[in-house]
Design a protein around this motif. Structure first.
Motif, PDB file in Angstrom:
ATOM      1  N   ASN A 232       0.878  -1.170   0.000  1.00  0.00           N
ATOM      2  CA  ASN A 232       0.000   0.000   0.000  1.00  0.00           C
ATOM      3  C   ASN A 232       0.914   1.219   0.000  1.00  0.00           C
ATOM      4  O   ASN A 232       1.224   1.791   1.048  1.00  0.00           O
ATOM      5  CB  ASN A 232      -0.923  -0.011   1.218  1.00  0.00           C
ATOM      6  CG  ASN A 232      -1.926   1.134   1.177  1.00  0.00           C
ATOM      7  OD1 ASN A 232      -2.168   1.715   0.119  1.00  0.00           O
ATOM      8  ND2 ASN A 232      -2.502   1.470   2.318  1.00  0.00           N
ATOM      9  N   LYS A 254       1.557   5.031 -10.670  1.00  0.00           N
ATOM     10  CA  LYS A 254       0.223   4.441 -10.692  1.00  0.00           C
ATOM     11  C   LYS A 254      -0.035   3.579 -11.919  1.00  0.00           C
ATOM     12  O   LYS A 254      -0.660   2.515 -11.814  1.00  0.00           O
ATOM     13  CB  LYS A 254      -0.839   5.557 -10.636  1.00  0.00           C
ATOM     14  CG  LYS A 254      -2.291   5.086 -10.672  1.00  0.00           C
ATOM     15  CD  LYS A 254      -2.739   4.392  -9.397  1.00  0.00           C
ATOM     16  CE  LYS A 254      -2.728   2.903  -9.421  1.00  0.00           C
ATOM     17  NZ  LYS A 254      -3.284   2.282  -8.208  1.00  0.00           N
ATOM     18  N   GLU A 265      -0.746   3.486  -4.587  1.00  0.00           N
ATOM     19  CA  GLU A 265      -2.153   3.235  -4.247  1.00  0.00           C
ATOM     20  C   GLU A 265      -2.827   4.464  -3.644  1.00  0.00           C
ATOM     21  O   GLU A 265      -4.019   4.647  -3.802  1.00  0.00           O
ATOM     22  CB  GLU A 265      -2.266   2.053  -3.276  1.00  0.00           C
ATOM     23  CG  GLU A 265      -1.687   0.745  -3.797  1.00  0.00           C
ATOM     24  CD  GLU A 265      -2.408   0.178  -5.019  1.00  0.00           C
ATOM     25  OE1 GLU A 265      -3.302   0.844  -5.562  1.00  0.00           O
ATOM     26  OE2 GLU A 265      -2.064  -0.939  -5.443  1.00  0.00           O
ATOM     27  N   THR A 266      -2.073   5.300  -2.924  1.00  0.00           N
ATOM     28  CA  THR A 266      -2.647   6.508  -2.321  1.00  0.00           C
ATOM     29  C   THR A 266      -1.733   7.700  -2.560  1.00  0.00           C
ATOM     30  O   THR A 266      -0.537   7.633  -2.267  1.00  0.00           O
ATOM     31  CB  THR A 266      -2.850   6.344  -0.801  1.00  0.00           C
ATOM     32  OG1 THR A 266      -3.765   5.285  -0.539  1.00  0.00           O
ATOM     33  CG2 THR A 266      -3.411   7.627  -0.190  1.00  0.00           C
ATOM     34  N   GLU A 316      -5.032  -2.157  -1.339  1.00  0.00           N
ATOM     35  CA  GLU A 316      -4.048  -2.323  -2.404  1.00  0.00           C
ATOM     36  C   GLU A 316      -4.854  -2.598  -3.668  1.00  0.00           C
ATOM     37  O   GLU A 316      -5.202  -3.730  -3.968  1.00  0.00           O
ATOM     38  CB  GLU A 316      -3.087  -3.480  -2.097  1.00  0.00           C
ATOM     39  CG  GLU A 316      -1.923  -3.561  -3.071  1.00  0.00           C
ATOM     40  CD  GLU A 316      -1.007  -4.754  -2.823  1.00  0.00           C
ATOM     41  OE1 GLU A 316       0.166  -4.694  -3.225  1.00  0.00           O
ATOM     42  OE2 GLU A 316      -1.477  -5.756  -2.245  1.00  0.00           O
ATOM     43  N   TYR A 317      -5.171  -1.547  -4.422  1.00  0.00           N
ATOM     44  CA  TYR A 317      -6.082  -1.669  -5.555  1.00  0.00           C
ATOM     45  C   TYR A 317      -5.552  -2.599  -6.634  1.00  0.00           C
ATOM     46  O   TYR A 317      -6.306  -3.370  -7.219  1.00  0.00           O
ATOM     47  CB  TYR A 317      -6.335  -0.294  -6.186  1.00  0.00           C
ATOM     48  CG  TYR A 317      -7.123   0.666  -5.338  1.00  0.00           C
ATOM     49  CD1 TYR A 317      -8.475   0.465  -5.069  1.00  0.00           C
ATOM     50  CD2 TYR A 317      -6.518   1.804  -4.814  1.00  0.00           C
ATOM     51  CE1 TYR A 317      -9.197   1.365  -4.304  1.00  0.00           C
ATOM     52  CE2 TYR A 317      -7.230   2.716  -4.041  1.00  0.00           C
ATOM     53  CZ  TYR A 317      -8.568   2.494  -3.793  1.00  0.00           C
ATOM     54  OH  TYR A 317      -9.275   3.374  -3.032  1.00  0.00           O
ATOM     55  N   LEU A 322      -7.171   5.025  -7.604  1.00  0.00           N
ATOM     56  CA  LEU A 322      -6.216   5.725  -6.747  1.00  0.00           C
ATOM     57  C   LEU A 322      -6.960   6.465  -5.645  1.00  0.00           C
ATOM     58  O   LEU A 322      -7.949   7.153  -5.900  1.00  0.00           O
ATOM     59  CB  LEU A 322      -5.410   6.734  -7.581  1.00  0.00           C
ATOM     60  CG  LEU A 322      -4.427   7.624  -6.823  1.00  0.00           C
ATOM     61  CD1 LEU A 322      -3.238   6.804  -6.336  1.00  0.00           C
ATOM     62  CD2 LEU A 322      -3.950   8.782  -7.705  1.00  0.00           C
TER      63      LEU A 322
END
Length: 420
Positions: A232, A254, A265-266, A316-317, A322
């Motif tokens: 993450n 990303k 992720e962020t 955690e995509y 995002l």
């Protein structure tokens, strides 16, 4: 029909690996390098056979409705196989980590002491839908003098089985015994459970995959575990961030390969920076089809933003989604990372060197970046040739684990009759 744990002797495989490791430890660096180059050659030569097996796994994945990120990790192409092979050649050119004398000294009584790097021994590698791990882990293990037992996920069993068959054919033409590479050809969980408790034959387990797999190994194994972690990963865009650098790094981190653990992720964005540069940010997000899950401020400035929930900050995509968190200070950014980060890779974009230095001191992670993408947390990118995983723990090894991480030490003493 899949082979099950009922008709496969995992313990015998572990015993064979341990015996083969003793033979492997006696080989010269040149003999190991020649073997890795041979494996690279046979993988490239037999790529079509590997791709045919991979088609079976991909079809099974499609039938099960596996998501895009999963299928990306599972997919092999001729180019990816060539990359595997090149990775083996790169590893063959790296310095042999075994036999390195870390330090040496002589006691007052004349006893000579050496601290020497030696192989871990037998590595148990437990992983999911990543056929590349089969090759990368094998190459790193053999170069560092370790035998390896491979237990891949059921989703890639056809690909992995053929890859190991090719590796064995290659090893038969080298000094390395093919028993140094073992593959557990089973989809039964019992086979994995057996690996957890074989301390007499296996020296370390390395899990690589999703959080559930990693925690299952960590929580249930009596064999020592080199823990890898989910990613993450955060990018903090500070108020003094250069606009072009910030956008380039965000988009690369990303979108370059969203399904890997070092992908962003962020994004944590300073509110004043966002207010001043929202138009450029919106254009970049639209161009790359990035879906935002954001807090109230992000929703105010970025059209189409989905309201973020608590799960978004921890997610955690592994996709082009995002999360965006807005802050007013470095301490807020650090607190958010401390709460939701996985100690993998964290980055800051700022032209303020003092702020960057403070960020790197305060944030607890295996890899930290100032004005660079998190995508560099990778053994190949950092010059290790390949990696066996990204360690997020603090004991023995941390960060991308290359050859040195697969060694331990022996203290070797040379005397002339000294007694105590």
């Amino acid at each position: 029909m899949a082979v099950t744990a009922a008709n496969i002797n995992v313990q015998q495989q572990a015993k064979s690996a341990k015996k083969a490791q003793k033979e492997l430890s006696l080989l010269t660096t040149e003999e190991k390098n020649v073997a890795l180059q041979k494996l690279a050659d046979v993988l490239e030569k037999d790529y079509q056979t590997i791709l045919e097996a991979n088609k079976e796994d991909l079809e099974t994945g499609r039938q099960k409705g596996c998501d895009e990120a999963f299928m990306d990790r599972l997919t092999l192409t001729k180019e990816r196989i060539e990359d595997f092979a090149q990775g083996l050649r790169d590893v063959s050119r790296l310095e042999d980590p075994t036999g390195v004398i870390h330090s040496d000294w002589t006691l007052e009584n004349g006893l000579k002491v050496q601290k020497v790097a030696v192989p871990l021994g037998v590595i148990g590698m437990i992983y999911e839908a990543r056929p590349n791990v089969t090759v990368d882990a094998t190459g790193l293990a053999l170069k560092s003098g370790n035998a390896i037992i491979l237990k891949g996920g059921s989703s890639a069993i056809s690909s992995n089985k053929v890859i190991v068959d090719v590796i064995h054919r290659g090893l038969e033409q080298t000094k390395i015994p093919k028993e140094a590479v073992q593959f557990i050809n089973s989809t039964d969980r019992e086979a994995t459970q057996q690996l957890f408790t074989m301390k007499q034959h296996i020296d370390v387990l390395i899990p690589r995959g999703g959080g559930k797999l990693i925690q299952a190994v960590v929580n249930n194994a009596t064999v020592p575990v080199l823990e890898t972690g989910v990613g993450n990963c955060h990018l903090y865009i500070h108020k003094d961030a250069d606009v072009n650098k910030a956008l380039d790094i965000l988009i690369n981190a990303k979108t370059d390969r969203p399904a890997v653990c070092n992908a962003l992720e962020t994004a944590i964005i300073d509110k004043d920076w966002l207010a001043s540069n929202k138009d450029d940010l919106i254009d970049a997000l639209k161009e790359h089809n990035i879906q935002i899950h954001g807090d109230e401020t992000a929703q105010k400035f970025i059209p189409g933003t989905i309201a973020a929930t608590e799960s978004d900050w921890a997610n955690e995509y592994l996709s082009t989604d995002l999360a965006i968190k807005t802050v007013t200070s470095l301490s807020e950014a650090v607190d958010h990372i401390e709460l939701y980060g996985t100690k993998h890779s964290e980055a800051i974009v700022t032209e303020n060197k003092e702020t960057a230095a403070l960020f790197m001191k305060l944030v607890d992670a295996a890899a930290l970046y100032h004005n660079a993408s998190t995508r560099f947390t990778d053994g190949g990118a950092l010059g290790f040739g390949a990696e066996i995983g990204i360690s997020t723990q603090k004991l023995h090894a941390r960060g991308p684990m290359g050859l040195p991480s697969l060694t331990t030490v022996k203290y070797m003493m040379h005397g002339d009759g000294q007694i105590r």
